[in-house]
Design an enzyme around this catalytic site. Structure first.
Site, mmCIF file in Angstrom:
data_model
loop_
_atom_site.group_PDB
_atom_site.id
_atom_site.type_symbol
_atom_site.label_atom_id
_atom_site.label_comp_id
_atom_site.label_asym_id
_atom_site.label_seq_id
_atom_site.Cartn_x
_atom_site.Cartn_y
_atom_site.Cartn_z
ATOM 1 N N LYS A 41 1.979 3.404 -7.875
ATOM 2 C CA LYS A 41 1.441 2.568 -6.801
ATOM 3 C C LYS A 41 0.761 1.342 -7.397
ATOM 4 O O LYS A 41 0.284 1.403 -8.532
ATOM 5 C CB LYS A 41 0.375 3.356 -6.018
ATOM 6 N N ARG A 95 6.276 15.300 0.884
ATOM 7 C CA ARG A 95 7.368 16.057 1.513
ATOM 8 C C ARG A 95 7.953 17.075 0.533
ATOM 9 O O ARG A 95 8.443 18.127 0.948
ATOM 10 C CB ARG A 95 8.432 15.075 2.023
HETATM 11 N N1 BES Z 1 0.059 9.497 0.106
HETATM 12 C C1 BES Z 1 1.012 8.500 0.439
HETATM 13 C C2 BES Z 1 0.887 8.022 1.875
HETATM 14 C C3 BES Z 1 -0.366 7.288 2.264
HETATM 15 C C4 BES Z 1 -0.347 5.909 2.357
HETATM 16 C C5 BES Z 1 -1.517 7.955 2.594
HETATM 17 C C6 BES Z 1 -1.481 5.224 2.742
HETATM 18 C C7 BES Z 1 -2.653 7.281 2.971
HETATM 19 C C8 BES Z 1 -2.649 5.923 3.055
HETATM 20 C C9 BES Z 1 2.423 9.045 0.268
HETATM 21 O O1 BES Z 1 2.581 9.970 -0.739
HETATM 22 C C10 BES Z 1 3.322 7.904 -0.059
HETATM 23 O O2 BES Z 1 3.125 7.312 -1.082
HETATM 24 N N2 BES Z 1 4.268 7.610 0.823
HETATM 25 C C11 BES Z 1 5.196 6.569 0.650
HETATM 26 C C12 BES Z 1 6.540 7.118 1.036
HETATM 27 C C13 BES Z 1 7.685 6.258 0.640
HETATM 28 C C14 BES Z 1 7.771 6.135 -0.858
HETATM 29 C C15 BES Z 1 8.963 6.846 1.213
HETATM 30 C C16 BES Z 1 4.814 5.398 1.520
HETATM 31 O O3 BES Z 1 4.324 5.599 2.626
HETATM 32 O O4 BES Z 1 4.978 4.271 1.069
HETATM 33 MN MN MN Z 2 2.936 9.133 -2.631
#
Ligand code: BES
Ligand code: MN
Ligand code: ZN
Length: 524
Positions: A302, A376
């Site tokens: 990230k 997931r």
């Molecule tokens: N933990 C994150 C989602 C999240 C985003 C939680 C903002 C709280 C605040 C999750 O694991 C994630 O990174 N999701 C990705 C999914 C994508 C790579 C398909 C996302 O939402 O960008």
């Molecule tokens: Mn994630």
């Protein structure tokens, strides 16, 4: 992992084996274990206000109600009534009027609950009072136009609203309120019993969830998460605990749960807590929470900004545990199994690579194209295990799953995805009653197309733009037997709050504890 050694002790710890290193970096040396949150007000019920207390009056309209057990002379009542008129205060929910210089009271605070307030509206008035008085040291007396037993509802809200997480502040710590809060009414023991039986255990569950999520990831990681939950539930009747470590999970073929954690020196865990109350059905309802104790994104790293909030990526698991604590400690006549799928998503040399293929316990294969779509993955194995080992009548997932749900619903609702109409309706009703509201989003069969893999059964992320929250939900549903009523709650927009509301101080919210507690109690 390579680091420059500036300190001898740091160099030494790097020479230790991975397991030992995990312990030395666990935080005990960094953060004294004895540091606690500053004291909150003790909650009591009595027929009279204690001397010297600030007075809170819960109002349903502009008329000052009769107040049993509160010393207010005719002159003081006249002064309050004049102030109400001058300020056009009407007792609507969410309004307050603060008065000083009346009688012997250091402060009189009027808090509106609205006409014929629900239990939730009374709780919100209590929470508002707690927040307004959070930097005052004197004791507090609360009275008002609510029935004697409903004082318990106000107390519940007060307890949620006064939550604080300041255990790591050593300077500039706000003077904590030391005075107790007393709910004044003619039937204090009735109110006290209602509070002790129903609300106190729920407050404890919410606190556990908020604490687990607010704790930094150097303190709460899979192993310490398990320890904190064990500690909270020690000695509670009707509870049994099962913990699978990495070796056990590998043996069972949980390739996705183990895969997510393999880039971290901290071992993954699957924590299952069964609570069976008297007279409850043979088969439990399963609540399964995402418990990523830190989500760096793995090798799909990230960006740095806001990454610190990813210590809260175990909020779903934390709220599942909070709900189980509430149900068990209140001896609710329900049968539930709470599951926490615990792993740390980190990018070391052993981490899974985008493009890797893994296999879940079900035998289905996944092309792992994005290491940041990890929630997931851990849920797929956790759902499979609980379905096989506990034969639940329904499965509810709760997870900070996608950023996309925040774009759709902001922090006003959590996203609800369900294949079962009855379960969806019960969840929406539980959301309204508890104040943790849900909005349903679609699960269209066409979403399957977007998640197709060329080389495996499914991929964990679609290419290009798409309905991100729904695609995540589709992925999880792909691993759940169609015959089992299943729902998924995406709480990525609601697990953390930038500003205080009456029941939820700024920070991690504990969203889901009150909702799941309510759902379990709502029966079939
Ligand atoms: N933990 C994150 C989602 C999240 C985003 C939680 C903002 C709280 C605040 C999750 O694991 C994630 O990174 N999701 C990705 C999914 C994508 C790579 C398909 C996302 O939402 O960008
Ligand atoms: Mn994630
Ligand atoms: Zn995540």
């Amino acid at each position: 992992m390579r680091m420059k050694c500036l300190l001898l002790s740091a160099c030494l710890s790097l020479t230790l084996a991975p397991a030992a290193m995990a312990q030395t970096t666990a935080g005990s040396g960094v953060v004294p274990a004895t540091v606690g949150n500053s004291a909150e007000r003790a909650i009591g019920f009595a027929p009279n206000a204690p001397a010297g207390a600030a007075l809170v009056i819960v109002m349903t309209d502009a008329a000052l109600p009769p107040l049993d057990g509160i010393a207010l002379g005719a002159a003081e009542r006249t002064a309050i009534t004049a102030a109400i008129a001058a300020a056009s205060f009407d007792g609507k929910a969410g309004t307050t009027l603060s008065l000083r210089g009346i009688g012997a009271y250091p402060r009189i605070l009027l808090v509106g609950a609205g006409a014929t307030p629900s239990s939730l509206a009374l709780a919100e008035a209590g929470g508002k009072a707690a927040q307004e008085l959070k930097s005052e040291a004197q004791p507090v007396a609360i009275a008002g136009a609510f029935g004697d037993v409903s004082a318990a509802d106000v107390a519940y809200g007060f307890a949620l609203g006064q939550y604080r997480f300041d255990r790591y502040k050593t300077v500039d710590k706000k003077a904590p309120p030391t005075g107790a809060v007393t709910f004044v009414g003619a039937n204090p023991s009735g109110a006290e019993t209602a509070f002790a039986n129903r609300w106190k255990p729920l407050v404890e569950g919410v606190r556990l969830s908020r604490d687990l999520a607010n704790e930094p990831a150097n303190v709460i990681y899979p192993e310490s998460f398990v320890a904190r939950v064990r500690e909270t539930l020690a000695g509670t009747p009707g509870v049994s605990i099962e913990v699978l470590d990495e070796a056990a999970m590998r043996k069972l073929g949980m390739g996705t749960l183990v895969g997510v954690g393999q880039g971290s020196p901290r071992g993954s865990r699957l924590l299952l807590i069964r609570y069976r109350g008297a007279g409850s059905p043979d088969a439990p309802t399963a609540f399964v929470g995402k418990g990523i104790t830190f989500d760096s994104g793995g090798l799909s790293l990230k960006p740095g900004a806001g990454m610190g909030n990813m210590k809260g990526d175990m909020s779903g698991a934390a709220s599942v545990m909070g709900a189980v604590v509430s149900l068990a400690k209140s001896r609710a006549p329900v049968h539930v199994v709470g599951v926490a799928a615990l792993a740390e998503n980190m990018p070391d040399g052993n981490a899974q690579r985008p493009g890797d293929v893994t296999r879940t316990m079900s035998g289905k294969t996944i092309e792992m194209v994005n290491a940041d779509a990890e929630g997931r993955l851990v849920l797929a194995d956790a759902n499979e295990y609980v379905a096989k080992a506990y034969r639940p009548i329904a499965i509810v997932n709760i997870a900070t799953l996608t950023g996309a749900v925040v774009g759709a619903l902001d922090n006003s609702y959590a996203g609800l995805f369900a294949r079962d109409e009855a379960l969806a309706a019960r969840l929406i009703a539980a959301g309204t009653a508890s104040g943790e509201e849900l909005w349903r989003l679609p699960l269209h069969k066409d979403y399957a197309e977007r998640m197709k893999s060329d080389i495996a059964d499914i991929r964990n992320s679609a290419t290009g733009q798409g309905p991100g929250a729904s695609l995540g939900a589709h992925f999880i549903g792909f691993f759940v037997d169609e015959a089992t009523p299943w729902a998924h709650l995406d709480i990525a927009g609601v697990n953390r709050s930038e500003k205080a509301t009456s029941l939820v101080p700024k920070g991690m919210t504990g969203f889901g504890v009150r909702l799941l507690d309510q759902l379990a109690r709502s029966g079939e």
